[in-house]
Design a protein around this motif. Structure first.
Motif, PDB file in Angstrom:
ATOM      1  N   ASN A 119      -1.039 -19.026  -7.923  1.00 44.37           N
ATOM      2  CA  ASN A 119      -0.283 -19.054  -6.662  1.00 44.37           C
ATOM      3  C   ASN A 119       1.108 -18.433  -6.794  1.00 44.37           C
ATOM      4  N   ASN A 120       1.314 -17.678  -7.864  1.00 43.66           N
ATOM      5  CA  ASN A 120       2.597 -17.019  -8.065  1.00 43.66           C
ATOM      6  C   ASN A 120       2.595 -15.697  -7.308  1.00 43.66           C
ATOM      7  N   LYS A 121       3.405 -15.607  -6.249  1.00 42.69           N
ATOM      8  CA  LYS A 121       3.394 -14.417  -5.388  1.00 42.69           C
ATOM      9  C   LYS A 121       3.891 -13.174  -6.120  1.00 42.69           C
ATOM     10  N   GLU A 122       4.874 -13.339  -6.995  1.00 46.12           N
ATOM     11  CA  GLU A 122       5.402 -12.183  -7.720  1.00 46.12           C
ATOM     12  C   GLU A 122       4.326 -11.588  -8.633  1.00 46.12           C
ATOM     13  N   VAL A 123       3.630 -12.452  -9.338  1.00 45.99           N
ATOM     14  CA  VAL A 123       2.577 -11.982 -10.243  1.00 45.99           C
ATOM     15  C   VAL A 123       1.445 -11.318  -9.462  1.00 45.99           C
ATOM     16  N   ALA A 124       1.010 -11.972  -8.384  1.00 48.89           N
ATOM     17  CA  ALA A 124      -0.060 -11.399  -7.571  1.00 48.89           C
ATOM     18  C   ALA A 124       0.344 -10.042  -7.001  1.00 48.89           C
ATOM     19  N   GLY A 125       1.600  -9.937  -6.570  1.00 48.25           N
ATOM     20  CA  GLY A 125       2.078  -8.664  -6.035  1.00 48.25           C
ATOM     21  C   GLY A 125       2.060  -7.569  -7.084  1.00 48.25           C
ATOM     22  N   MET A 126       2.492  -7.904  -8.303  1.00 50.27           N
ATOM     23  CA  MET A 126       2.464  -6.918  -9.385  1.00 50.27           C
ATOM     24  C   MET A 126       1.042  -6.492  -9.706  1.00 50.27           C
ATOM     25  N   LEU A 127       0.117  -7.453  -9.700  1.00 51.65           N
ATOM     26  CA  LEU A 127      -1.283  -7.135 -10.002  1.00 51.65           C
ATOM     27  C   LEU A 127      -1.865  -6.243  -8.922  1.00 51.65           C
ATOM     28  N   ALA A 128      -1.608  -6.578  -7.665  1.00 50.54           N
ATOM     29  CA  ALA A 128      -2.123  -5.756  -6.568  1.00 50.54           C
ATOM     30  C   ALA A 128      -1.563  -4.337  -6.642  1.00 50.54           C
ATOM     31  N   ASP A 129      -0.266  -4.236  -6.927  1.00 48.57           N
ATOM     32  CA  ASP A 129       0.354  -2.915  -7.062  1.00 48.57           C
ATOM     33  C   ASP A 129      -0.285  -2.131  -8.208  1.00 48.57           C
ATOM     34  N   ALA A 130      -0.556  -2.827  -9.318  1.00 44.19           N
ATOM     35  CA  ALA A 130      -1.170  -2.155 -10.468  1.00 44.19           C
ATOM     36  C   ALA A 130      -2.575  -1.669 -10.130  1.00 44.19           C
ATOM     37  N   TYR A 131      -3.322  -2.490  -9.415  1.00 41.85           N
ATOM     38  CA  TYR A 131      -4.664  -2.053  -8.973  1.00 41.85           C
ATOM     39  C   TYR A 131      -4.545  -0.819  -8.083  1.00 41.85           C
ATOM     40  N   ALA A 132      -3.593  -0.852  -7.161  1.00 36.68           N
ATOM     41  CA  ALA A 132      -3.444   0.273  -6.225  1.00 36.68           C
ATOM     42  C   ALA A 132      -3.055   1.554  -6.965  1.00 36.68           C
ATOM     43  N   GLN A 133      -2.125   1.419  -7.925  1.00 36.29           N
ATOM     44  CA  GLN A 133      -1.713   2.589  -8.684  1.00 36.29           C
ATOM     45  C   GLN A 133      -2.854   3.154  -9.519  1.00 36.29           C
ATOM     46  N   GLY A 134      -3.752   2.264  -9.951  1.00 38.82           N
ATOM     47  CA  GLY A 134      -4.924   2.705 -10.707  1.00 38.82           C
ATOM     48  C   GLY A 134      -6.088   3.113  -9.821  1.00 38.82           C
ATOM     49  N   GLN A 135      -5.843   3.176  -8.511  1.00 35.22           N
ATOM     50  CA  GLN A 135      -6.836   3.576  -7.510  1.00 35.22           C
ATOM     51  C   GLN A 135      -8.035   2.620  -7.445  1.00 35.22           C
ATOM     52  N   ASN A 136      -7.814   1.392  -7.879  1.00 31.19           N
ATOM     53  CA  ASN A 136      -8.848   0.360  -7.736  1.00 31.19           C
ATOM     54  C   ASN A 136      -8.551  -0.377  -6.429  1.00 31.19           C
ATOM     55  N   TYR A 137      -8.848   0.326  -5.331  1.00 24.89           N
ATOM     56  CA  TYR A 137      -8.393  -0.148  -4.023  1.00 24.89           C
ATOM     57  C   TYR A 137      -9.113  -1.407  -3.560  1.00 24.89           C
ATOM     58  N   GLU A 138     -10.353  -1.563  -3.938  1.00 22.06           N
ATOM     59  CA  GLU A 138     -11.093  -2.762  -3.511  1.00 22.06           C
ATOM     60  C   GLU A 138     -10.453  -4.023  -4.088  1.00 22.06           C
ATOM     61  N   LYS A 139     -10.092  -3.987  -5.390  1.00 19.48           N
ATOM     62  CA  LYS A 139      -9.447  -5.149  -6.002  1.00 19.48           C
ATOM     63  C   LYS A 139      -8.035  -5.343  -5.442  1.00 19.48           C
ATOM     64  N   ALA A 140      -7.339  -4.234  -5.217  1.00 20.89           N
ATOM     65  CA  ALA A 140      -5.994  -4.336  -4.650  1.00 20.89           C
ATOM     66  C   ALA A 140      -6.043  -4.994  -3.279  1.00 20.89           C
ATOM     67  N   GLU A 141      -6.994  -4.598  -2.468  1.00 19.30           N
ATOM     68  CA  GLU A 141      -7.138  -5.182  -1.133  1.00 19.30           C
ATOM     69  C   GLU A 141      -7.355  -6.682  -1.213  1.00 19.30           C
ATOM     70  N   ALA A 142      -8.216  -7.121  -2.137  1.00 19.75           N
ATOM     71  CA  ALA A 142      -8.511  -8.552  -2.261  1.00 19.75           C
ATOM     72  C   ALA A 142      -7.260  -9.345  -2.634  1.00 19.75           C
ATOM     73  N   VAL A 143      -6.459  -8.796  -3.554  1.00 19.58           N
ATOM     74  CA  VAL A 143      -5.267  -9.533  -3.982  1.00 19.58           C
ATOM     75  C   VAL A 143      -4.205  -9.541  -2.879  1.00 19.58           C
ATOM     76  N   TYR A 144      -4.041  -8.414  -2.186  1.00 20.20           N
ATOM     77  CA  TYR A 144      -3.082  -8.397  -1.074  1.00 20.20           C
ATOM     78  C   TYR A 144      -3.484  -9.395   0.014  1.00 20.20           C
ATOM     79  N   ARG A 145      -4.786  -9.485   0.288  1.00 17.14           N
ATOM     80  CA  ARG A 145      -5.244 -10.455   1.300  1.00 17.14           C
ATOM     81  C   ARG A 145      -4.963 -11.884   0.832  1.00 17.14           C
ATOM     82  N   LYS A 146      -5.143 -12.125  -0.462  1.00 21.22           N
ATOM     83  CA  LYS A 146      -4.825 -13.451  -0.994  1.00 21.22           C
ATOM     84  C   LYS A 146      -3.331 -13.746  -0.840  1.00 21.22           C
ATOM     85  N   LEU A 147      -2.506 -12.725  -1.105  1.00 19.34           N
ATOM     86  CA  LEU A 147      -1.064 -12.905  -0.950  1.00 19.34           C
ATOM     87  C   LEU A 147      -0.699 -13.309   0.469  1.00 19.34           C
ATOM     88  N   LEU A 148      -1.390 -12.745   1.433  1.00 17.48           N
ATOM     89  CA  LEU A 148      -1.090 -13.071   2.829  1.00 17.48           C
ATOM     90  C   LEU A 148      -1.521 -14.481   3.199  1.00 17.48           C
TER      91      LEU A 148
END
Length: 438
Positions: free
Chosen positions: A283-312
């Protein structure tokens, strides 16, 4: 000693037995009883019960005593202490304030109240701690007075580094320096913009602790932060790796390590580190945000989307996450959904040029050209035009048959693109050739 746990602080600083044995009468007492009588009187019994954690008994004794002595500052402090110890900070605050009203110079109530207010982020915490350090404990206790100075230093270390530094100096005048003090000095130096001094002091902590313990972990994270700031990744990575070999689950160290790996372009290792950290702190928003950003930068958009939705789900009103999710949905060509999230972002934060740009792009992809122009108009109030926005202006006007404006923006696009957007430049030249014939 943490500001976050008054319950742990107070028994160490204000042992009731010490009052009963060393203070014949509580501060503010107006009775003329001799000292020997007071030592066996109602407050001595109260504080003996408090020492034994017999809080109900102590509360009953105090209720009787305060009915006859409603302005006894010492008794009011004891009453607040009981509620504080039992996890009732709201009523504890009331009694501490009453004790201060009865005796404005009572160290104990100012200090205890300051700790509770600091825990809740109340700005009045500073005023209470400043009042505490101007008073003295009863009976005299230099170690306790030093802790009040330290708490003032901790409270002001980021908002007023000069005051924090002076408070720490005062604490060290009357008590020995500890690794926690050295760490605090480093944090104050960093907050004050003295990165060189902060780095040197963080290294002192590491030397004093031989790299072990919570202070060492915090010092490592602080030093690594400064090294990353200076782009000294080759120094930061081994420092963090060594610390993590001793404390593999430390959140701050893992966060810094992931940031270093990402900065070094080691995307896969950074993602692995963040995935581990996210499991430790789901439930750490900073960590989740970093992970989502890392997924997005690595073009793993499906995983990035899931983490961003969790953040919301953790924070539904986070405009930055709405915008980031919109960007990911654009990459996935989910334009209508992306448009929804960009619009949400601008409703929360009206001055975000990236979100307005996202609306313009997603609206263009869904052929809503009037909305493209509206969004670009809002964006232009907040940020300079780019080749991308010139192209969006041009195509929107072109599709709306605004020939003059389309020609103007295609020309602006070509002047700014400089060969960096070959497909769009080819399209712009083709459209200009046709439009200029009209």
């Amino acid at each position: 000693m943490s500001l976050r746990n008054t319950l742990l602080v107070l028994p160490l600083l204000f042992p009731a037995a010490a009052f009963a044995q060393s203070a014949p009468l509580p501060p503010g007492t107006t009775t003329d009883e001799p000292a020997s009588a007071a030592q066996t009187g109602p407050l001595a019994s109260v504080e003996t019960a408090i020492d034994a954690k017999q809080f109900d008994q102590a509360r009953n004794l105090l209720t009787t005593y305060l009915s006859a002595h409603p302005n006894d500052a010492r008794a009011l402090f004891d009453r607040g202490y009981i509620d504080d110890a039992q996890g009732h900070p709201e009523t504890a605050v009331d009694f501490y304030r009453k004790a201060i009203a009865a005796n404005p110079n009572q160290f104990e109530s100012h200090f205890a109240l300051g700790l509770i207010l600091a825990q809740g982020g109340d700005p009045d915490a500073r005023k209470e701690l400043e009042a505490a350090v101007k008073a003295d404990p009863v009976p005299p206790n230099p170690a306790v007075k030093a802790e009040a100075w330290r708490e003032l230093a901790r409270l002001t270390r980021t908002t007023d580094p000069d005051t924090a530094s002076q408070a720490l100096v005062e604490a060290l005048k009357i008590s020995p320096e500890t690794p926690a003090d050295t760490l605090l000095a480093a944090e104050i130096a960093e907050a004050g913009g003295d990165d060189e001094g902060a780095a040197r002091t963080y290294r002192r902590v590491l030397s004093a602790t031989q790299g072990n313990g919570s202070e060492a972990s915090s010092a490592t994270a602080g030093l690594a932060h400064l090294l990353v700031k200076d782009k000294k990744y080759d120094e930061a990575e081994p420092l963090l790796k060594t610390a993590l070999s001793r404390d593999p689950d430390d959140p701050a160290l893992n966060t810094q390590y992931a940031a270093v790996l990402a900065a070094e372009g080691k995307s896969d290792e950074a993602v692995a580190s963040l995935e581990k950290l996210e499991k430790l702190q789901p439930n750490n928003k900073e960590v989740a945000g970093m992970l989502a950003d890392a997924y997005a930068q690595g073009q793993n958009y499906e995983k990035a989307e899931a983490v961003y939705r969790k953040l919301l789900t953790l924070d539904p009103n986070d405009a930055e996450t709405d915008s980031a999710l919109g960007q990911v949905l654009v990459r996935e060509q989910k334009y209508p959904e992306a448009l929804d999230f960009f619009e949400r972002a601008t409703k929360i934060r009206h001055d975000d040029p990236d979100a307005w740009g996202g609306i313009a792009f997603a609206a263009s992809q869904t052929h809503q050209y009037e909305q493209v122009i509206d969004a670009l108009t809002m964006r232009s109030k907040l940020a300079a035009e780019t080749p991308a926005t010139y192209f969006l202006w041009a195509t929107a006007h072109d599709n709306l048959h605004h020939t003059k404006q389309a020609v103007e923006y295609y020309q602006l696009f070509l002047k700014s693109a400089l060969g960096k957007f070959p497909d769009e430049e080819w399209q712009a030249k083709q459209r200009l050739a046709l439009l200029e014939k009209k």
